[in-house]
Design a protein around this motif. Structure first.
Motif, PDB file in Angstrom:
ATOM      1  N   GLU A 108       0.833  -1.198   0.000  1.00 46.15           N
ATOM      2  CA  GLU A 108       0.000   0.000   0.000  1.00 46.15           C
ATOM      3  C   GLU A 108       0.871   1.253   0.000  1.00 46.15           C
ATOM      4  O   GLU A 108       0.564   2.233  -0.689  1.00 46.15           O
ATOM      5  CB  GLU A 108      -0.939   0.020   1.198  1.00 46.15           C
ATOM      6  N   ARG A 178     -11.396  -1.599  -9.366  1.00 49.06           N
ATOM      7  CA  ARG A 178     -11.631  -2.231  -8.074  1.00 49.06           C
ATOM      8  C   ARG A 178     -10.324  -2.662  -7.410  1.00 49.06           C
ATOM      9  O   ARG A 178     -10.097  -2.409  -6.225  1.00 49.06           O
ATOM     10  CB  ARG A 178     -12.543  -3.438  -8.293  1.00 49.06           C
ATOM     11  N   ALA A 179      -9.430  -3.275  -8.177  1.00 48.56           N
ATOM     12  CA  ALA A 179      -8.175  -3.779  -7.614  1.00 48.56           C
ATOM     13  C   ALA A 179      -7.309  -2.644  -7.078  1.00 48.56           C
ATOM     14  O   ALA A 179      -6.666  -2.785  -6.032  1.00 48.56           O
ATOM     15  CB  ALA A 179      -7.406  -4.586  -8.668  1.00 48.56           C
ATOM     16  N   LEU A 182      -8.752  -1.412  -3.719  1.00 51.96           N
ATOM     17  CA  LEU A 182      -8.483  -2.364  -2.633  1.00 51.96           C
ATOM     18  C   LEU A 182      -7.033  -2.266  -2.163  1.00 51.96           C
ATOM     19  O   LEU A 182      -6.758  -2.304  -0.958  1.00 51.96           O
ATOM     20  CB  LEU A 182      -8.807  -3.786  -3.084  1.00 51.96           C
ATOM     21  N   MET A 183      -6.098  -2.125  -3.089  1.00 48.44           N
ATOM     22  CA  MET A 183      -4.691  -2.022  -2.700  1.00 48.44           C
ATOM     23  C   MET A 183      -4.422  -0.704  -1.994  1.00 48.44           C
ATOM     24  O   MET A 183      -3.693  -0.662  -0.991  1.00 48.44           O
ATOM     25  CB  MET A 183      -3.794  -2.146  -3.930  1.00 48.44           C
ATOM     26  N   TRP A 186      -7.462  -0.686   1.348  1.00 52.17           N
ATOM     27  CA  TRP A 186      -7.511  -1.847   2.239  1.00 52.17           C
ATOM     28  C   TRP A 186      -6.156  -2.547   2.401  1.00 52.17           C
ATOM     29  O   TRP A 186      -5.960  -3.285   3.347  1.00 52.17           O
ATOM     30  CB  TRP A 186      -8.544  -2.854   1.741  1.00 52.17           C
ATOM     31  N   ASP A 188      -4.829  -4.915   0.443  1.00 50.67           N
ATOM     32  CA  ASP A 188      -4.745  -6.079  -0.440  1.00 50.67           C
ATOM     33  C   ASP A 188      -6.118  -6.298  -1.061  1.00 50.67           C
ATOM     34  O   ASP A 188      -7.118  -5.735  -0.627  1.00 50.67           O
ATOM     35  CB  ASP A 188      -4.245  -7.334   0.288  1.00 50.67           C
ATOM     36  N   ASP A 189      -6.152  -7.137  -2.100  1.00 52.45           N
ATOM     37  CA  ASP A 189      -7.397  -7.343  -2.839  1.00 52.45           C
ATOM     38  C   ASP A 189      -8.000  -8.712  -2.567  1.00 52.45           C
ATOM     39  O   ASP A 189      -8.481  -9.390  -3.477  1.00 52.45           O
ATOM     40  CB  ASP A 189      -7.176  -7.127  -4.336  1.00 52.45           C
ATOM     41  N   ASN A 193     -11.865  -8.462   1.702  1.00 53.92           N
ATOM     42  CA  ASN A 193     -11.782  -7.017   1.521  1.00 53.92           C
ATOM     43  C   ASN A 193     -12.661  -6.556   0.363  1.00 53.92           C
ATOM     44  O   ASN A 193     -13.223  -5.459   0.394  1.00 53.92           O
ATOM     45  CB  ASN A 193     -10.337  -6.585   1.288  1.00 53.92           C
ATOM     46  N   GLY A 194     -12.786  -7.406  -0.657  1.00 53.64           N
ATOM     47  CA  GLY A 194     -13.668  -7.085  -1.770  1.00 53.64           C
ATOM     48  C   GLY A 194     -15.114  -6.967  -1.334  1.00 53.64           C
ATOM     49  O   GLY A 194     -15.846  -6.065  -1.760  1.00 53.64           O
TER      50      GLY A 194
END
Length: 228
Positions: A108, A178-179, A182-183, A186, A188-189, A193-194
């Motif tokens: 991140e 979306r990916a 998430l990175m 959050w 990580d993907d 978390n999704g």
């Protein structure tokens, strides 16, 4: 490759971050306190600064306040264990461009560094001044204060709600992957978390429901689009 000035007084963390950045091709200058960091900035003129907030001799806020007197453009990413909104707002007001709460994932951190460097290279993509509300239809959005206002009604957003809405706004009428979200938010993907991201999208739709001209649509398999 870009030069990162890393200022972190926790030696173990500082060395881990430095090594991880160097493995990925960055040039890293590492300081262990604010005074040393300010001296390195004056000597090196790096491409980006990653600074802890709580440090001996000179804290990160004071350091960046001094740097902004001579350089208003260099991207600054704060590392902080503080979670209070007031601390975050102060960091932005003093000239920070982004912040990352401890503990954080190295992936991140690298995503955020790359994002700040891209914005620095393309001025029109830089974050709006923190004193300005961002117009989202009939709403006014203040990202640092995590505030969404419609007429006299005010909603305080959570950190992730505000970060997600900010990214949707920056990519408005375009697809936000979306990916990437998430990175960046959050860390990580993963599947879980999704699902959490889906929940936050639902919350933002609910917050924005008073203006029917605003939509957050799913782009199946890719991400989301904020349509205004």
């Amino acid at each position: 490759m870009p030069t990162v000035l890393l200022i972190e007084d926790e030696a173990a963390l500082g060395m881990i971050v430095r090594d991880s950045l160097e493995v990925r091709g960055f040039t890293v200058r590492y300081a262990t306190n604010g005074d040393e960091g300010l001296a390195m900035f004056r000597q090196e003129r790096p491409d980006i600064i990653v600074a802890d907030v709580m440090m001996p001799q000179m804290d990160g806020f004071t350091l960046v306040e001094q740097i902004r007197k001579v350089d208003t453009d260099i991207p600054v990413l704060f590392l902080t264990a503080r979670s209070q909104t007031a601390d975050v707002v102060r960091g932005f007001e003093l000239g920070g461009n982004d912040y990352l709460k401890k503990p954080f994932s190295l992936d991140e951190l690298i995503v955020r560094i790359n994002a700040l460097l891209r914005r620095a290279m393309v001025p029109q993509l830089r974050v709006q001044p923190v004193s300005d509300f961002l117009p989202i239809g009939r709403y006014q959005f203040d990202p640092p204060k995590q505030k969404l206002v419609l007429d006299s009604h005010e909603v305080l957003l959570s950190y992730r709600e505000a970060e997600l809405l900010r990214r949707l706004y920056e990519q408005r009428n375009q697809v936000l992957e979306r990916a990437v979200v998430l990175m960046e938010i959050w860390g990580d993907d993963s599947f879980f978390n999704g699902r959490s991201l889906d929940v936050f999208i639902t919350r933002l739709r609910r917050h924005l429901r008073e203006d029917p001209q605003i939509q957050i649509v799913n782009i199946r398999g890719i991400g989301y689009k904020l349509i205004i």
